[in-house]
Design a protein around this motif. Structure first.
Motif, mmCIF file in Angstrom:
data_model
loop_
_atom_site.group_PDB
_atom_site.id
_atom_site.type_symbol
_atom_site.label_atom_id
_atom_site.label_comp_id
_atom_site.label_asym_id
_atom_site.label_seq_id
_atom_site.Cartn_x
_atom_site.Cartn_y
_atom_site.Cartn_z
ATOM 1 N N MET A 92 0.799 -1.676 -0.054
ATOM 2 C CA MET A 92 0.406 0.560 0.047
ATOM 3 C C MET A 92 1.011 1.391 -0.350
ATOM 4 S SD MET A 92 -3.417 -0.290 -0.214
ATOM 5 C CE MET A 92 -4.162 -1.574 -0.148
ATOM 6 N N MET A 93 2.433 1.036 0.186
ATOM 7 C CA MET A 93 2.771 2.350 -0.199
ATOM 8 C C MET A 93 2.871 3.301 -0.553
ATOM 9 S SD MET A 93 7.011 1.024 -0.513
ATOM 10 C CE MET A 93 7.135 0.622 1.445
ATOM 11 N N ILE A 94 2.230 2.503 -2.268
ATOM 12 C CA ILE A 94 2.921 2.393 -3.927
ATOM 13 C C ILE A 94 1.728 4.216 -3.918
ATOM 14 C CG2 ILE A 94 1.351 1.649 -4.792
ATOM 15 C CD1 ILE A 94 3.540 1.257 -6.748
ATOM 16 N N LEU A 95 0.521 3.961 -2.762
ATOM 17 C CA LEU A 95 -0.074 5.002 -2.960
ATOM 18 C C LEU A 95 0.095 6.235 -2.845
ATOM 19 C CD1 LEU A 95 -3.375 2.892 -1.863
ATOM 20 C CD2 LEU A 95 -2.830 3.695 -3.590
ATOM 21 N N ALA A 96 1.240 6.931 -1.821
ATOM 22 C CA ALA A 96 1.975 7.805 -1.520
ATOM 23 C C ALA A 96 3.398 8.146 -2.248
ATOM 24 C CB ALA A 96 2.236 7.670 0.422
ATOM 25 N N ALA A 97 3.002 7.228 -3.213
ATOM 26 C CA ALA A 97 4.180 8.062 -4.106
ATOM 27 C C ALA A 97 3.691 9.326 -4.949
ATOM 28 C CB ALA A 97 4.447 7.013 -5.615
ATOM 29 N N PRO A 98 4.882 10.212 -5.005
ATOM 30 C CA PRO A 98 4.463 11.640 -5.745
ATOM 31 C C PRO A 98 4.369 11.091 -6.718
ATOM 32 C CG PRO A 98 7.213 11.914 -4.255
ATOM 33 C CD PRO A 98 6.180 9.688 -4.601
ATOM 34 N N TYR A 99 3.435 11.959 -7.190
ATOM 35 C CA TYR A 99 2.802 12.349 -8.769
ATOM 36 C C TYR A 99 2.454 10.828 -9.540
ATOM 37 C CZ TYR A 99 5.590 16.970 -8.398
ATOM 38 O OH TYR A 99 6.071 18.263 -7.664
ATOM 39 N N LEU A 100 2.046 10.220 -8.412
ATOM 40 C CA LEU A 100 2.090 8.850 -9.077
ATOM 41 C C LEU A 100 0.175 9.231 -9.587
ATOM 42 C CD1 LEU A 100 1.461 5.889 -8.647
ATOM 43 C CD2 LEU A 100 -0.076 6.099 -7.092
ATOM 44 N N PHE A 101 -0.720 10.401 -9.216
ATOM 45 C CA PHE A 101 -1.869 10.391 -9.661
ATOM 46 C C PHE A 101 -1.718 11.947 -10.416
ATOM 47 C CE2 PHE A 101 -3.233 7.530 -6.530
ATOM 48 C CZ PHE A 101 -3.392 6.145 -7.201
ATOM 49 N N SER A 102 -2.166 11.822 -10.913
ATOM 50 C CA SER A 102 -2.735 13.542 -11.752
ATOM 51 C C SER A 102 -4.080 14.130 -11.226
ATOM 52 C CB SER A 102 -2.235 13.785 -13.120
ATOM 53 O OG SER A 102 -1.692 12.675 -14.210
ATOM 54 N N LYS B 124 5.515 -2.243 -12.002
ATOM 55 C CA LYS B 124 5.645 -2.113 -13.028
ATOM 56 C C LYS B 124 4.232 -1.804 -13.045
ATOM 57 C CE LYS B 124 6.986 -3.043 -17.412
ATOM 58 N NZ LYS B 124 7.573 -4.116 -18.883
ATOM 59 N N SER B 125 3.187 -3.322 -12.992
ATOM 60 C CA SER B 125 1.551 -3.196 -13.056
ATOM 61 C C SER B 125 1.144 -1.531 -12.432
ATOM 62 C CB SER B 125 1.638 -4.901 -12.289
ATOM 63 O OG SER B 125 1.806 -4.599 -10.893
ATOM 64 N N VAL B 126 1.551 -1.998 -11.291
ATOM 65 C CA VAL B 126 0.491 -0.358 -11.188
ATOM 66 C C VAL B 126 0.644 0.954 -12.223
ATOM 67 C CG1 VAL B 126 0.310 1.471 -8.767
ATOM 68 C CG2 VAL B 126 0.550 -0.759 -8.541
ATOM 69 N N TYR B 127 2.362 0.887 -12.050
ATOM 70 C CA TYR B 127 1.971 2.514 -12.958
ATOM 71 C C TYR B 127 1.550 1.916 -14.285
ATOM 72 C CZ TYR B 127 5.329 5.162 -9.758
ATOM 73 O OH TYR B 127 6.200 5.874 -8.497
ATOM 74 N N GLY B 128 1.810 0.849 -14.835
ATOM 75 C CA GLY B 128 0.760 0.579 -16.081
ATOM 76 C C GLY B 128 -0.718 0.774 -16.244
ATOM 77 N N GLU B 129 -1.195 0.519 -15.052
ATOM 78 C CA GLU B 129 -2.590 0.369 -14.594
ATOM 79 C C GLU B 129 -3.330 1.739 -14.599
ATOM 80 O OE1 GLU B 129 -6.910 0.133 -14.297
ATOM 81 O OE2 GLU B 129 -5.170 -2.122 -14.570
ATOM 82 N N ILE B 130 -2.255 2.699 -14.434
ATOM 83 C CA ILE B 130 -2.390 4.593 -14.415
ATOM 84 C C ILE B 130 -1.955 4.432 -15.214
ATOM 85 C CG2 ILE B 130 -1.416 6.509 -12.865
ATOM 86 C CD1 ILE B 130 -1.355 5.146 -10.617
ATOM 87 N N ASP B 131 -1.064 4.803 -16.095
ATOM 88 C CA ASP B 131 -1.445 5.053 -17.624
ATOM 89 C C ASP B 131 -2.452 4.332 -18.197
ATOM 90 O OD1 ASP B 131 1.575 5.983 -16.862
ATOM 91 O OD2 ASP B 131 2.653 4.388 -18.118
ATOM 92 N N ILE C 98 -4.917 3.914 -17.556
ATOM 93 C CA ILE C 98 -6.585 4.878 -17.473
ATOM 94 C C ILE C 98 -6.207 6.223 -17.813
ATOM 95 C CG2 ILE C 98 -7.246 5.989 -14.810
ATOM 96 C CD1 ILE C 98 -6.948 3.561 -13.665
ATOM 97 N N ARG C 99 -5.266 6.763 -17.711
ATOM 98 C CA ARG C 99 -4.631 7.894 -18.577
ATOM 99 C C ARG C 99 -5.582 7.718 -19.702
ATOM 100 N NH1 ARG C 99 0.206 8.884 -15.341
ATOM 101 N NH2 ARG C 99 -0.078 9.924 -13.272
ATOM 102 N N ALA C 100 -4.386 7.060 -20.501
ATOM 103 C CA ALA C 100 -4.576 7.085 -21.747
ATOM 104 C C ALA C 100 -5.933 7.076 -22.240
ATOM 105 C CB ALA C 100 -3.868 5.824 -22.470
ATOM 106 N N LYS C 101 -6.797 5.351 -21.312
ATOM 107 C CA LYS C 101 -8.564 5.583 -20.989
ATOM 108 C C LYS C 101 -9.136 7.302 -21.639
ATOM 109 C CE LYS C 101 -12.417 2.711 -20.115
ATOM 110 N NZ LYS C 101 -13.003 1.812 -19.353
ATOM 111 N N ARG C 102 -8.882 7.987 -19.920
ATOM 112 C CA ARG C 102 -9.577 8.891 -20.099
ATOM 113 C C ARG C 102 -9.349 10.358 -21.566
ATOM 114 N NH1 ARG C 102 -11.674 9.780 -15.028
ATOM 115 N NH2 ARG C 102 -12.172 11.931 -15.756
ATOM 116 N N ARG C 103 -7.657 10.318 -21.680
ATOM 117 C CA ARG C 103 -7.882 10.883 -23.046
ATOM 118 C C ARG C 103 -8.456 10.564 -23.808
ATOM 119 N NH1 ARG C 103 -2.406 10.444 -21.594
ATOM 120 N NH2 ARG C 103 -2.067 8.686 -22.591
ATOM 121 N N ALA C 104 -8.377 9.396 -24.549
ATOM 122 C CA ALA C 104 -9.576 8.958 -25.885
ATOM 123 C C ALA C 104 -11.281 9.538 -26.102
ATOM 124 C CB ALA C 104 -9.449 7.311 -25.822
ATOM 125 N N LEU C 105 -11.665 9.757 -24.243
ATOM 126 C CA LEU C 105 -13.245 10.086 -24.497
ATOM 127 C C LEU C 105 -13.112 11.376 -24.494
ATOM 128 C CD1 LEU C 105 -13.537 8.685 -20.468
ATOM 129 C CD2 LEU C 105 -14.699 7.829 -23.001
#
Length: 345
Positions: A104-114, A327-334, A336-343
C-alpha cells in the motif's frame, strides 16, 4: 392548509416508522468506528452518513458507534484494534496503511496520480481489487472505500516556489516517510522530519522554512499564520480510507455486508465532496484573504518537479516491493490516463 398539515403528519409518521426498528429492539451487531479528526470535520460528517445509512438500511440490525478525534488512539493504534477485533472499522491514510501491508505504500508515491479522477478509477480497478483482497487475506484488514481529501502542496516562508529549481535552499518539513525525504531531496531542498505535534512551532520559530499538506489541513491548522507562500503543485494525493475487520465483515449476512460497503462508499464521497470544494474554492480563497501568496505552476513547471523525483522514487519502490508489482501499478495508471484522454479526443 389542511392538506399540507396532513402531508406533514404522514411524512412524520413514515419517518418515525423507519426509525422504529432501531428503537424497538437491540441491534444484532454493534459496529464501533474510529477516526482521528475533529467532530463535524468533513471526515466526521462522512462517518455520520455511514452511520445513518447502515442503521437505516439494515432496519436497525447494525448499530454504529462513532469515536472521533482519536478518542481510541492514533490511526496506527486503532488499526491494531481492528486487527484484534476490539473495534470493527477505522480510518487509515496513505502514510500509515503500509505499516500493516507494505504494497500500500505505493499509493503515497509522488505524482502517481495527476488528479482525483485517476485515483478513483485506479481504486475501482480489478488490479486494486486483487491488492485489497490480498491485504484482507494477509492482515485481516480490508479497505471498504477510499476518498481523496486533497493533494499535498508546498508552503514556505522564504520565496515563491514555481518550479523545481526554486526548492534549492528550502528546509522543508516532511513526515517520517522515506518517499517524502527522497522527493524533497531530489528537488534540491533540505528534507527535515518533524513530528506533527511540533510542526506549527517549528514553522513559527524558523526551525524549518516550510511544510507540505493539502489545502484543508493548511487551513484547519492555521499555517497561514506562520507561512507566506503556497505552491499548488499537487505532489501527493491524500487518501482517507475506511478499513474494516475482515473477520467482522464475513460474520455478517451477505445483504448486511453490502450495506456496510455501500455506507462506507457514501462516507468517502461525503468527505471528498466537501474537501474538494474547500481545496478548489473556499480554502484557497481563505488563504489568499489571510495573506498567503499563491503560485499556480504550469504543466511544464510541474513536470520539472515530477521529472526530478521519478527515477529515485522508482528505484526506492523497486527495492522495497516486487518490481513487477510496481510496473503493473504504473501500467494500470497509464492505461487509465489513455482511456480518459480517448474520451475527449
Amino acid at each position: 392548509m389542511k392538506r399540507n398539515i396532513l402531508g406533514l403528519l404522514g411524512a412524520s409518521t413514515l419517518a418515525l416508522a423507519l426509525a422504529l426498528p432501531s428503537i424497538a429492539h437491540a441491534a444484532d451487531y454493534t459496529l464501533r468506528a474510529s477516526h482521528a479528526e475533529a467532530a463535524d470535520s468533513p471526515l466526521d460528517k462522512g462517518y455520520h452518513v455511514f452511520k445513518a445509512y447502515v442503521e437505516g438500511a439494515s432496519a436497525g440490525k447494525i448499530e454504529v458507534i462513532i469515536s472521533p478525534a482519536s478518542q481510541l488512539g492514533s490511526i496506527t493504534d486503532v488499526l491494531e484494534q481492528v486487527k484484534a477485533g476490539a473495534i470493527q472499522v477505522a480510518q487509515a491514510d496513505e502514510q500509515t496503511l503500509d505499516t500493516f501491508y507494505k504494497p500500500m505504500m505505493i499509493l503515497a508515491a509522488p505524482y502517481l496520480f495527476s488528479n482525483d479522477e485517476e485515483a478513483r478509477d485506479f481504486l475501482a480497478s480489478d488490479l486494486f481489487a486483487r491488492i485489497n483482497e490480498d491485504m484482507a487475506n494477509e492482515t485481516g484488514l480490508r479497505m471498504l472505500s477510499a476518498g481523496s481529501y486533497g493533494f499535498r502542496n508546498f508552503t514556505n516562508n522564504k520565496k515563491p516556489i514555481q518550479s523545481k529549481d526554486d526548492m534549492s535552499g528550502i528546509r522543508m518539513r516532511v513526515p517520517p516517510s522515506p518517499m517524502s525525504l527522497i522527493m524533497v531531496e531530489a528537488m534540491g531542498g533540505s528534507p527535515t522530519p518533524i513530528p506533527w505535534e511540533e510542526l506549527y512551532s517549528a514553522l513559527q520559530t524558523g526551525v524549518v522554512d516550510g511544510q507540505e499538506n493539502p489545502i484543508g489541513i493548511i487551513n484547519d491548522y492555521s499555517f497561514a499564520e506562520v507561512q507566506k507562500h503556497l505552491t499548488l503543485d499537487g505532489h501527493q494525493i491524500g487518501l482517507t480510507s475506511i478499513i474494516v475487520s475482515e473477520q467482522f465483515l464475513q460474520s455478517l449476512p451477505v445483504e448486511l455486508r453490502e450495506i456496510v460497503r455501500t455506507g462506507a462508499q457514501m462516507a468517502s464521497a461525503t468527505e471528498y465532496g466537501e474537501r474538494n470544494y474547500q481545496a478548489r474554492v473556499t480554502g484557497v480563497n481563505d488563504l489568499k484573504e489571510k495573506g498567503m501568496e499563491i503560485a499556480f505552476p504550469s504543466p511544464e513547471e510541474i513536470a520539472t518537479f515530477r521529472d526530478a523525483v521519478t527515477a529515485p522514487i522508482q528505484e526506492f519502490l523497486n527495492k522495497e516491493l516486487d518490481p513487477a508489482f510496481v510496473k503493473s501499478v504504473y501500467g494500470e495508471i497509464d492505461a487509465i490516463r489513455a482511456k480518459r484522454r480517448a474520451l475527449v479526443e
